[in-house]
Design a protein around this motif. Sequence first.
Motif, PDB file in Angstrom:
ATOM      1  N   SER A 199       0.843  -1.198   0.000  1.00 54.68           N
ATOM      2  CA  SER A 199       0.000   0.000   0.000  1.00 54.68           C
ATOM      3  C   SER A 199       0.880   1.250   0.000  1.00 54.68           C
ATOM      4  N   VAL A 201       0.533   5.235   1.321  1.00 49.77           N
ATOM      5  CA  VAL A 201      -0.279   6.163   2.103  1.00 49.77           C
ATOM      6  C   VAL A 201       0.477   7.476   2.267  1.00 49.77           C
ATOM      7  N   ASN A 263      -2.761  -2.862  -5.468  1.00 48.98           N
ATOM      8  CA  ASN A 263      -2.300  -1.968  -4.407  1.00 48.98           C
ATOM      9  C   ASN A 263      -3.416  -1.045  -3.924  1.00 48.98           C
ATOM     10  N   VAL A 264      -3.265  -0.583  -2.678  1.00 47.37           N
ATOM     11  CA  VAL A 264      -4.170   0.418  -2.102  1.00 47.37           C
ATOM     12  C   VAL A 264      -3.433   1.755  -2.058  1.00 47.37           C
ATOM     13  N   CYS A 306      -5.544  -1.039   5.500  1.00 49.00           N
ATOM     14  CA  CYS A 306      -4.931  -1.545   4.271  1.00 49.00           C
ATOM     15  C   CYS A 306      -3.660  -2.294   4.633  1.00 49.00           C
ATOM     16  N   TRP A 345       5.877  -0.302   8.820  1.00 47.03           N
ATOM     17  CA  TRP A 345       5.879   0.175   7.438  1.00 47.03           C
ATOM     18  C   TRP A 345       7.248   0.753   7.092  1.00 47.03           C
TER      19      TRP A 345
END
Length: 722
Positions: A199, A201, A263-264, A306, A345
């Motif tokens: 993802s 963000v 993917n998000v 996500c 992350w």
Amino acid sequence: MSTSPEFFASCPKGIESLLAEELAGFGADSVRETVAGCYFSGALAVAYQACLWSRLANRILLMVAHFPAGDRDVIYAGIQTVDWDDHIDPGKTLAVTFTGSSPEIRNTHFGALLVKDAVVDQLIARTGKRPSIATKSPDLRIHVRLHKGKVQVGIDLSGDSLHMRGYRQDVGKAPLKENLASAILYRAGWRELAREGASLVDPMCGSGTFLLEGAMIAADIAPGLLRARFGFDRWPGHIPSVWRDAMGDARERRQAGLDNMKNVFLGYEADQWIVRQGLANAQRAGLSKRIRIEQAELANLHQVDCPEGLVVVNPPYGERLGDEASLVYLYQNLGEKFRTTFKGWQGAVFTGNPGLGRCMGIRSRKQYTLYNGALECKLLMFANEEQWFAGYDARDKETANKTSVQSAPLTAGATMFANRLRKNLKQMSKWAKRQDIQCYRLYDADMPEYAVAIDLYGDKVHVQEYKAPASIDEAKATERLQDVMSALPEVLSISPKDIALKSRAKQSGKKQYERQADKNEFFEVKEGSGRFLVNLHDYLDTGLFLDHRPLRLRIAREAAEKRFLNLFCYTGATTVHAALGGARSTTSVDLSKTYLDWARKNLSLNGFSDRHQLEQADCMRWLTDAKGQYDLIYIDPPTFSNSKRMTDVFDVQRDHVELLRLAMKRLAHGGTLYFSNNYRRFKLDESLMDEFEVKDITGETLDKDFERNRRIHQCWKIQHRL
């Protein structure tokens, strides 16, 4: 023309190696890096690939001449060595871009005119027709660079800069160019993460540039597909069939990439108008179903729904909030989100102020220098894992910093005071723990002979000495204060250095606002879900009025989707609570720049952006001129003020009727105004009760720690009559 001409691809400074790698992937030969670009050679098809597919380049130039610089005649002759009728049809338009200077060519405008004259003169001589000059959308744009005694001449195959993809029309503040955003994503490892289905963000996404570039990388979308035209469209050397093949292949790859992409892409932005811009950009890019942008402050971001991946952000670093000191706390809040919401992350922060990056409390695993225009910036790479968090290898701070207090035996008076303090502490600490209260009043002249107020701010203590009556011997008053100060370290198990002492004599005029010291020691405390900066030494008050805690928390509960106005806002604590409670907008007004700066820091500490309006003004004058409507208003004025910035002296007893009438004109029907003040002899004018719905809620706004001092303030809830 040679079958393998030379080209030059320009790019933002700092990403030349990435561009060289990209060009080689297009089939370019003899790629050579230089400052802010790369030279390469290859067939025209390679240049087309670069125009269509380069995520990093600004322009692709076909190099048509190199020669030593000299005086104007030498440069004029050098330009005429090019057969310009090979590059522009008679009667078409051209523009010249000239960079650099020499002792003979001292400004770029003169250089551009010289080049234009050389080109036009040749074309008139050969064709009898004169090309027109067009600065916008010319048929041919010529780029000439004069540098270190050499002249380079290029034909621009790009048209508008290649960073302009075509999806972005409206942008927010300080937009990041698309090719720089792609370079940041490349450096952050997004290409590899995208292939793994990670993802992406951006918690402060603006108009969505990182998300859009990230999605185009993940879906294998050529960044030039949306562009209306290129510089080679009307160039005589253009080969349409080769270009059509390149475009057809790019369209097929786009469709296949979108079909396979899992993917998000998720962004958050505080300003609703900029959210709409970002969504419109995604719509134009054909990615509206793939990208989510939600209106939210950094402060309200507690979890993301996500899979793990890359969190990337370009936070403000000077101009957007204006005050670097407030940005320190914004970066601290960002670091906290990295350590909690995005733990595990990969992280990337792009900043023009690396010192602010150090405030995040995470050690960067790698740094890159990139340039945003002329501004040198750093890309800070983070692995959001505990071993990178500041203090991970340190001993437990509470144990390491604990100070052993060796105190002398207490006097009889100090022992008596200490016993009372222990009793209060036993009762109040249990209550505070149950209520999750970190700052509270522990003692308030409970024993008349010990006339002090003692407030706890976490593990620090604020002591205010009330002025003794004239009947009390000064030496005796001093002795009793010494008893208090000697008892505190023993009872509270703290070091004397963590105790701040002030005299709470009645203040008049400007003295109530004057600086008391210059230690500049701010520290952070918690109240409800908010975090606030407190200073125990430098001002008469600490930055957080403890008696107003219940009212602040009440406003937080009532603020959702409301337009909030805070008059005499002080350090903005109530504004922070309103924002945390979901206020649609907040406006805070105060005459003091010092307190407004403090308020901005408190907002930043909690992750709020500059959409929260701070106004430096006399509140009475501001209300006279104001036009807006508000659903929730809070007014906590001083008893008396005669600041030099005011045209009049403010007296709460005399002026409160006019103040409240002006404020009620700004209160929307159905809204609520809370009015509070700390003047013990204050009487609310009865005429206000005839005009409005007025309810005394003082008892509802006093907590356990002020139950012995129930006249600490008075408070009313005021609404329009139905």
